[in-house]
Design an enzyme around this catalytic site. Sequence first.
Site, PDB file in Angstrom:
ATOM      1  N   TRP A  19      -3.512  10.410   5.121  1.00 53.36           N
ATOM      2  CA  TRP A  19      -4.723   9.757   5.610  1.00 53.36           C
ATOM      3  C   TRP A  19      -5.920  10.170   4.758  1.00 53.36           C
ATOM      4  O   TRP A  19      -6.842   9.406   4.540  1.00 53.36           O
ATOM      5  CB  TRP A  19      -4.938  10.064   7.093  1.00 53.36           C
ATOM      6  CG  TRP A  19      -6.113   9.354   7.662  1.00 53.36           C
ATOM      7  CD1 TRP A  19      -7.231   9.914   8.186  1.00 53.36           C
ATOM      8  CD2 TRP A  19      -6.315   7.934   7.747  1.00 53.36           C
ATOM      9  NE1 TRP A  19      -8.114   8.937   8.592  1.00 53.36           N
ATOM     10  CE2 TRP A  19      -7.567   7.700   8.339  1.00 53.36           C
ATOM     11  CE3 TRP A  19      -5.549   6.828   7.377  1.00 53.36           C
ATOM     12  CZ2 TRP A  19      -8.077   6.435   8.573  1.00 53.36           C
ATOM     13  CZ3 TRP A  19      -6.070   5.559   7.613  1.00 53.36           C
ATOM     14  CH2 TRP A  19      -7.308   5.373   8.198  1.00 53.36           C
TER      15      TRP A  19
ATOM     16  N   GLU B  50      -4.687   1.503   7.955  1.00 53.64           N
ATOM     17  CA  GLU B  50      -3.462   2.157   8.441  1.00 53.64           C
ATOM     18  C   GLU B  50      -2.239   1.626   7.701  1.00 53.64           C
ATOM     19  O   GLU B  50      -1.328   2.383   7.387  1.00 53.64           O
ATOM     20  CB  GLU B  50      -3.300   1.989   9.952  1.00 53.64           C
ATOM     21  CG  GLU B  50      -4.316   2.750  10.780  1.00 53.64           C
ATOM     22  CD  GLU B  50      -4.199   4.264  10.701  1.00 53.64           C
ATOM     23  OE1 GLU B  50      -3.186   4.797  10.190  1.00 53.64           O
ATOM     24  OE2 GLU B  50      -5.147   4.928  11.159  1.00 53.64           O
TER      25      GLU B  50
ATOM     26  N   TYR C 288     -14.770  12.542   9.569  1.00 53.46           N
ATOM     27  CA  TYR C 288     -14.037  11.477  10.262  1.00 53.46           C
ATOM     28  C   TYR C 288     -13.611  11.942  11.652  1.00 53.46           C
ATOM     29  O   TYR C 288     -13.797  11.235  12.644  1.00 53.46           O
ATOM     30  CB  TYR C 288     -12.831  11.066   9.413  1.00 53.46           C
ATOM     31  CG  TYR C 288     -11.893  10.104  10.083  1.00 53.46           C
ATOM     32  CD1 TYR C 288     -12.274   8.790  10.333  1.00 53.46           C
ATOM     33  CD2 TYR C 288     -10.629  10.506  10.477  1.00 53.46           C
ATOM     34  CE1 TYR C 288     -11.406   7.901  10.955  1.00 53.46           C
ATOM     35  CE2 TYR C 288      -9.756   9.622  11.098  1.00 53.46           C
ATOM     36  CZ  TYR C 288     -10.155   8.332  11.333  1.00 53.46           C
ATOM     37  OH  TYR C 288      -9.301   7.455  11.961  1.00 53.46           O
TER      38      TYR C 288
END
Length: 188
Positions: free
Chosen positions: A46, A38, A16
């Site tokens: 995350w 988010e 990522y």
Amino acid sequence: MNKCRWALASANEERYHDSEWGVPLHEDRKLFEFLVLEGAQAGLSWRTILDKRQAYREAFDDFDPLAVAAYDRVKLETLLQNPGIVRNRLKIQSAVSNAQAFLKVLETFDSFDHYIWQFVDGETRQNRWLSHAQLPAYSPESERMSKDLQKRGFKFVGKTICYAYMQAVGMVNDHVVDCYRHAELAGR
């Protein structure tokens, strides 16, 4: 090759970091995807969301805002039973209400892209952090974005979530300066 320290925690986070984080996004559907992800991340890592990302794409019709905006009670209950996503009722409901608010933004602006990028005057903010300790949790831009999104009916869009969103979609370049991606993205 130096990388942001957080990217080395897992292979998924490294992929990522290397290919997506901080890359300016201008496609409405991808901007909606990150808005949902988010919001889902609030209070979680995350990494948790990245690991569930494919399940989110499948569960939320590949983040088609028209489809998500039309979800009914039955669909919401189905999502609450899906072990592949974060099964938090408020977060799931916020994805639906955010899709509805997203569509209203499209009625007012030419695109969500034009709307959301106005908070940085259409250009990535090029930060020059020496260490991760310097990265802020929010910025004046993320505060303004948060207030405007909330005024438009969006949920799970506090100033910290908005700043994480800005990082994810390339509105700010928060790679530390010794990370190879900082220079690559600053040159775009």
